[in-house]
Design a protein around this motif. Structure first.
Motif, PDB file in Angstrom:
ATOM      1  N   ALA A   1      51.365 -14.052  -3.791  1.00 35.89           N
ATOM      2  CA  ALA A   1      51.078 -14.506  -5.383  1.00 35.89           C
ATOM      3  C   ALA A   1      51.546 -13.887  -6.295  1.00 35.89           C
ATOM      4  CB  ALA A   1      49.987 -15.292  -5.367  1.00 35.89           C
ATOM      5  N   TYR A   2      51.212 -12.307  -5.969  1.00 32.36           N
ATOM      6  CA  TYR A   2      51.699 -11.117  -6.656  1.00 32.36           C
ATOM      7  C   TYR A   2      53.229 -11.148  -6.773  1.00 32.36           C
ATOM      8  CZ  TYR A   2      47.426 -10.687  -8.878  1.00 32.36           C
ATOM      9  OH  TYR A   2      46.151 -10.177 -10.108  1.00 32.36           O
ATOM     10  N   ARG A   3      53.308 -11.140  -5.837  1.00 32.08           N
ATOM     11  CA  ARG A   3      54.987 -10.709  -4.990  1.00 32.08           C
ATOM     12  C   ARG A   3      56.008 -11.840  -5.926  1.00 32.08           C
ATOM     13  NH1 ARG A   3      57.158  -7.351  -5.373  1.00 32.08           N
ATOM     14  NH2 ARG A   3      59.195  -8.385  -3.771  1.00 32.08           N
ATOM     15  N   ARG A   4      55.257 -13.208  -5.922  1.00 38.95           N
ATOM     16  CA  ARG A   4      56.390 -14.145  -6.832  1.00 38.95           C
ATOM     17  C   ARG A   4      56.993 -13.765  -7.862  1.00 38.95           C
ATOM     18  NH1 ARG A   4      53.506 -18.716  -3.550  1.00 38.95           N
ATOM     19  NH2 ARG A   4      51.947 -18.358  -5.182  1.00 38.95           N
ATOM     20  N   LEU A   5      55.387 -13.120  -8.654  1.00 43.58           N
ATOM     21  CA  LEU A   5      55.593 -12.211 -10.044  1.00 43.58           C
ATOM     22  C   LEU A   5      56.058 -10.850 -10.400  1.00 43.58           C
ATOM     23  CD1 LEU A   5      52.003 -12.859 -11.334  1.00 43.58           C
ATOM     24  CD2 LEU A   5      53.584 -14.753 -11.613  1.00 43.58           C
ATOM     25  N   GLY A   6      57.078 -10.758  -9.295  1.00 44.87           N
ATOM     26  CA  GLY A   6      57.401  -9.837  -9.419  1.00 44.87           C
ATOM     27  C   GLY A   6      56.490  -8.242  -9.548  1.00 44.87           C
ATOM     28  N   ARG A   7      55.244  -8.500  -9.377  1.00 49.04           N
ATOM     29  CA  ARG A   7      54.589  -7.109  -8.647  1.00 49.04           C
ATOM     30  C   ARG A   7      54.952  -6.402  -8.251  1.00 49.04           C
ATOM     31  NH1 ARG A   7      50.239  -8.455 -12.365  1.00 49.04           N
ATOM     32  NH2 ARG A   7      51.725  -9.679 -14.295  1.00 49.04           N
ATOM     33  N   ARG A   8      54.976  -4.840  -8.349  1.00 50.34           N
ATOM     34  CA  ARG A   8      54.435  -4.113  -6.829  1.00 50.34           C
ATOM     35  C   ARG A   8      52.989  -4.226  -6.532  1.00 50.34           C
ATOM     36  NH1 ARG A   8      55.702   2.371  -5.596  1.00 50.34           N
ATOM     37  NH2 ARG A   8      56.861   1.800  -3.258  1.00 50.34           N
ATOM     38  N   VAL A   9      52.987  -3.877  -5.421  1.00 53.57           N
ATOM     39  CA  VAL A   9      51.189  -4.144  -4.417  1.00 53.57           C
ATOM     40  C   VAL A   9      50.738  -3.405  -3.319  1.00 53.57           C
ATOM     41  CG1 VAL A   9      49.915  -6.470  -3.769  1.00 53.57           C
ATOM     42  CG2 VAL A   9      51.867  -6.791  -5.113  1.00 53.57           C
ATOM     43  N   GLY A  10      49.959  -2.821  -3.280  1.00 49.45           N
ATOM     44  CA  GLY A  10      48.570  -2.401  -2.183  1.00 49.45           C
ATOM     45  C   GLY A  10      48.389  -2.382  -2.071  1.00 49.45           C
ATOM     46  N   VAL A  11      47.518  -2.489  -0.871  1.00 51.96           N
ATOM     47  CA  VAL A  11      46.631  -3.224  -0.222  1.00 51.96           C
ATOM     48  C   VAL A  11      45.655  -2.333  -0.032  1.00 51.96           C
ATOM     49  CG1 VAL A  11      45.770  -4.584   1.506  1.00 51.96           C
ATOM     50  CG2 VAL A  11      47.888  -5.621  -0.119  1.00 51.96           C
ATOM     51  N   LEU A  12      44.618  -2.213   0.692  1.00 48.12           N
ATOM     52  CA  LEU A  12      43.000  -0.854   0.973  1.00 48.12           C
ATOM     53  C   LEU A  12      42.891  -2.209   1.703  1.00 48.12           C
ATOM     54  CD1 LEU A  12      43.374   1.912   1.107  1.00 48.12           C
ATOM     55  CD2 LEU A  12      41.416   1.900  -0.581  1.00 48.12           C
ATOM     56  N   ALA A  13      42.889  -1.945   3.015  1.00 44.83           N
ATOM     57  CA  ALA A  13      42.018  -3.077   4.111  1.00 44.83           C
ATOM     58  C   ALA A  13      40.950  -2.057   4.431  1.00 44.83           C
ATOM     59  CB  ALA A  13      42.777  -3.564   4.800  1.00 44.83           C
ATOM     60  N   VAL A  14      39.667  -1.464   3.885  1.00 43.94           N
ATOM     61  CA  VAL A  14      38.868  -1.022   5.101  1.00 43.94           C
ATOM     62  C   VAL A  14      38.160  -1.866   6.102  1.00 43.94           C
ATOM     63  CG1 VAL A  14      36.759   0.457   4.399  1.00 43.94           C
ATOM     64  CG2 VAL A  14      37.941  -0.467   2.365  1.00 43.94           C
ATOM     65  N   ASP A  15      38.426  -1.704   7.045  1.00 42.66           N
ATOM     66  CA  ASP A  15      37.536  -2.113   8.690  1.00 42.66           C
ATOM     67  C   ASP A  15      35.805  -1.667   9.003  1.00 42.66           C
ATOM     68  OD1 ASP A  15      39.414  -4.115   8.096  1.00 42.66           O
ATOM     69  OD2 ASP A  15      41.277  -1.994   9.508  1.00 42.66           O
ATOM     70  N   PRO A  16      35.800  -2.098   9.676  1.00 40.84           N
ATOM     71  CA  PRO A  16      34.888  -1.963  10.804  1.00 40.84           C
ATOM     72  C   PRO A  16      35.980  -0.163  11.715  1.00 40.84           C
ATOM     73  CG  PRO A  16      34.805  -3.653  10.779  1.00 40.84           C
ATOM     74  CD  PRO A  16      36.010  -3.729  10.448  1.00 40.84           C
ATOM     75  N   SER A  17      34.630   0.356  11.629  1.00 41.25           N
ATOM     76  CA  SER A  17      34.796   2.186  12.475  1.00 41.25           C
ATOM     77  C   SER A  17      34.682   1.502  14.181  1.00 41.25           C
ATOM     78  CB  SER A  17      34.303   3.034  12.124  1.00 41.25           C
ATOM     79  OG  SER A  17      34.330   3.646  10.884  1.00 41.25           O
ATOM     80  N   SER A  18      35.837   2.358  15.316  1.00 40.66           N
ATOM     81  CA  SER A  18      35.342   2.327  16.592  1.00 40.66           C
ATOM     82  C   SER A  18      34.033   3.466  16.704  1.00 40.66           C
ATOM     83  CB  SER A  18      36.844   2.141  17.064  1.00 40.66           C
ATOM     84  OG  SER A  18      36.366   2.950  18.953  1.00 40.66           O
ATOM     85  N   PRO A  19      33.105   3.213  17.361  1.00 43.24           N
ATOM     86  CA  PRO A  19      31.896   3.600  17.935  1.00 43.24           C
ATOM     87  C   PRO A  19      32.535   4.664  18.568  1.00 43.24           C
ATOM     88  CG  PRO A  19      31.633   1.687  18.356  1.00 43.24           C
ATOM     89  CD  PRO A  19      33.068   1.401  17.699  1.00 43.24           C
ATOM     90  N   PHE A  20      33.960   4.870  19.083  1.00 45.77           N
ATOM     91  CA  PHE A  20      33.963   5.884  19.487  1.00 45.77           C
ATOM     92  C   PHE A  20      35.347   6.486  19.484  1.00 45.77           C
ATOM     93  CE2 PHE A  20      33.366   1.611  21.933  1.00 45.77           C
ATOM     94  CZ  PHE A  20      32.441   2.333  23.086  1.00 45.77           C
ATOM     95  N   SER A  21      36.331   5.751  18.647  1.00 47.51           N
ATOM     96  CA  SER A  21      37.493   6.738  17.938  1.00 47.51           C
ATOM     97  C   SER A  21      37.351   7.127  17.033  1.00 47.51           C
ATOM     98  CB  SER A  21      38.600   6.535  18.030  1.00 47.51           C
ATOM     99  OG  SER A  21      38.318   4.862  17.863  1.00 47.51           O
ATOM    100  N   GLY A  22      36.000   6.577  16.086  1.00 52.82           N
ATOM    101  CA  GLY A  22      35.823   6.628  14.585  1.00 52.82           C
ATOM    102  C   GLY A  22      37.472   5.623  13.430  1.00 52.82           C
ATOM    103  N   GLY A  23      38.353   5.571  14.395  1.00 51.67           N
ATOM    104  CA  GLY A  23      39.417   4.641  14.041  1.00 51.67           C
ATOM    105  C   GLY A  23      38.489   3.229  13.507  1.00 51.67           C
ATOM    106  N   ALA A  24      39.587   2.694  13.285  1.00 47.79           N
ATOM    107  CA  ALA A  24      39.654   1.280  12.562  1.00 47.79           C
ATOM    108  C   ALA A  24      40.267   0.402  14.004  1.00 47.79           C
ATOM    109  CB  ALA A  24      40.337   0.327  11.232  1.00 47.79           C
ATOM    110  N   LEU A  25      39.285  -0.835  13.529  1.00 49.23           N
ATOM    111  CA  LEU A  25      38.878  -1.705  14.900  1.00 49.23           C
ATOM    112  C   LEU A  25      40.419  -2.977  14.664  1.00 49.23           C
ATOM    113  CD1 LEU A  25      35.887  -2.792  15.498  1.00 49.23           C
ATOM    114  CD2 LEU A  25      36.737  -0.728  16.405  1.00 49.23           C
ATOM    115  N   LEU A  26      40.856  -3.144  13.440  1.00 52.66           N
ATOM    116  CA  LEU A  26      42.045  -3.974  12.673  1.00 52.66           C
ATOM    117  C   LEU A  26      42.868  -2.988  11.960  1.00 52.66           C
ATOM    118  CD1 LEU A  26      39.991  -6.730  11.142  1.00 52.66           C
ATOM    119  CD2 LEU A  26      40.900  -6.856  14.136  1.00 52.66           C
TER     120      LEU A  26
END
Length: 321
Positions: free
Chosen positions: A70-95
């Motif tokens: 929707a925002y790109r249709r308006l010509g806006r530059r968009v950033g997304v910060l998707a905060v995911d659950p951590s892997s209990p093994f690596s500490g990295g994002a699961l998704l």
């Protein structure tokens, strides 16, 4: 050795790899982080930050992706910060971001980053404020922050966003959850997603009733709207953007935007200061001064509050070494 000035210049020019490297500096608390934040500071404060929160299963990722469209249709530059659950093994994002929002992966005016909470409560990564600064300085006009679906502890998103969107869905018990979690207090815009399901209108009515029972509002106070969407089909997202733009205008008109951003900056400063103090206290484990204080407390010669005061005084005066 990282060439921070060159990296900042490349990020400001919109190079995705430079933006990604700067956020990695943030996540890893790299030694170059201070220099990077100082270099980015003059270019921040322009982006509009929208937080999206809600219980698991309400369609946050789908709604976030649809809002990007929707925002790109308006010509806006968009950033997304998707905060995911951590892997209990690596500490990295699961998704991964490419799995979540594949349709935007090739758009040069969309930058998507998944970050792990690494055990941090509140639905956001501890590094989120600095990552938002990176996206802001990189020229993102709108930044969407999608939080972990962890329920009641997720209200922290309100502290990081100019506008907070609370998503609910019919038949998921969200009405009761909202009352328990304090979500009514943090929501600026409420979205009932999956509105093609049975019970959507009932959810809207229940939510409207609960909002009516909330805190008294004056004639100039913002009254959170309720928008129905079917994010999977892109339905209702233009109405969500319209509601967001109205809230942004309301904040600007009544000074709320400045207040929220100053509060956010104060919390960020406090968090950095506390992290530095915790690090210094951690360095004292096994230190003779701390051991001496512990010995006096254990022997009954000093109370723990008095010992803590001495410890803090030693840290701030540089005498605890």
């Amino acid at each position: 050795m990282t060439d921070v000035p060159a990296l900042v210049e490349q990020a400001r020019a919109g190079h995705p790899r430079a933006v990604a490297r700067l956020i990695s500096l943030v996540e890893n608390a790299a030694p170059e982080l201070r220099e990077a934040m100082a270099a980015l500071a003059p270019y921040t404060g322009r982006a509009y930050t929208v937080g999206l929160t809600g219980s698991p299963g309400v369609g946050k990722s789908t709604s976030t992706s649809a809002l990007v469209t929707a925002y790109r249709r308006l010509g806006r530059r968009v950033g997304v910060l998707a905060v995911d659950p951590s892997s209990p093994f690596s500490g990295g994002a699961l998704l991964g971001d490419r799995v979540r929002m594949q349709e935007h992966a090739t758009d040069p005016d969309v930058f998507i980053r998944s970050m792990a909470t690494r055990g941090h409560l509140g639905g956001l990564s501890w590094a989120a404020p600095q990552a938002l600064r990176v996206l802001d300085a990189a020229g993102c006009e709108v930044i969407l922050v999608e939080t972990v679906g962890v329920g009641q502890s997720e209200v922290e998103v309100a502290a990081q966003a100019d506008t907070t969107v609370v998503l609910l869905a019919p038949g998921m018990g969200d009405g009761i959850q909202a009352a328990k979690a304090g979500i009514l207090e943090i929501g600026d815009v409420f979205v009932v997603n999956k509105a093609d399901r049975e019970g959507a209108d009932a959810t809207v009515r229940e939510l409207g009733h609960m909002l009516g029972l909330g805190q008294a509002r004056g004639p100039e106070d913002w009254r959170p709207p309720i928008v129905k969407t079917v994010a999977a089909r892109g339905e209702g997202l233009d109405e969500v953007v319209e509601a967001l733009e109205k809230h942004r205008a309301h904040l600007a008109e009544h000074g709320g935007l400045t207040v929220r951003r100053r509060r956010r900056a104060a919390q960020e400063i406090e968090a950095i200061a506390l992290a530095a103090l915790r690090s210094r206290i951690g360095d004292l484990h096994g230190d003779r001064h701390l051991d001496a204080l512990a010995e006096r407390v254990a022997a009954g010669g000093l109370d723990p509050y008095g010992a803590a005061d001495e410890l803090v005084a030693g840290l701030t005066d540089g005498q605890a070494d």
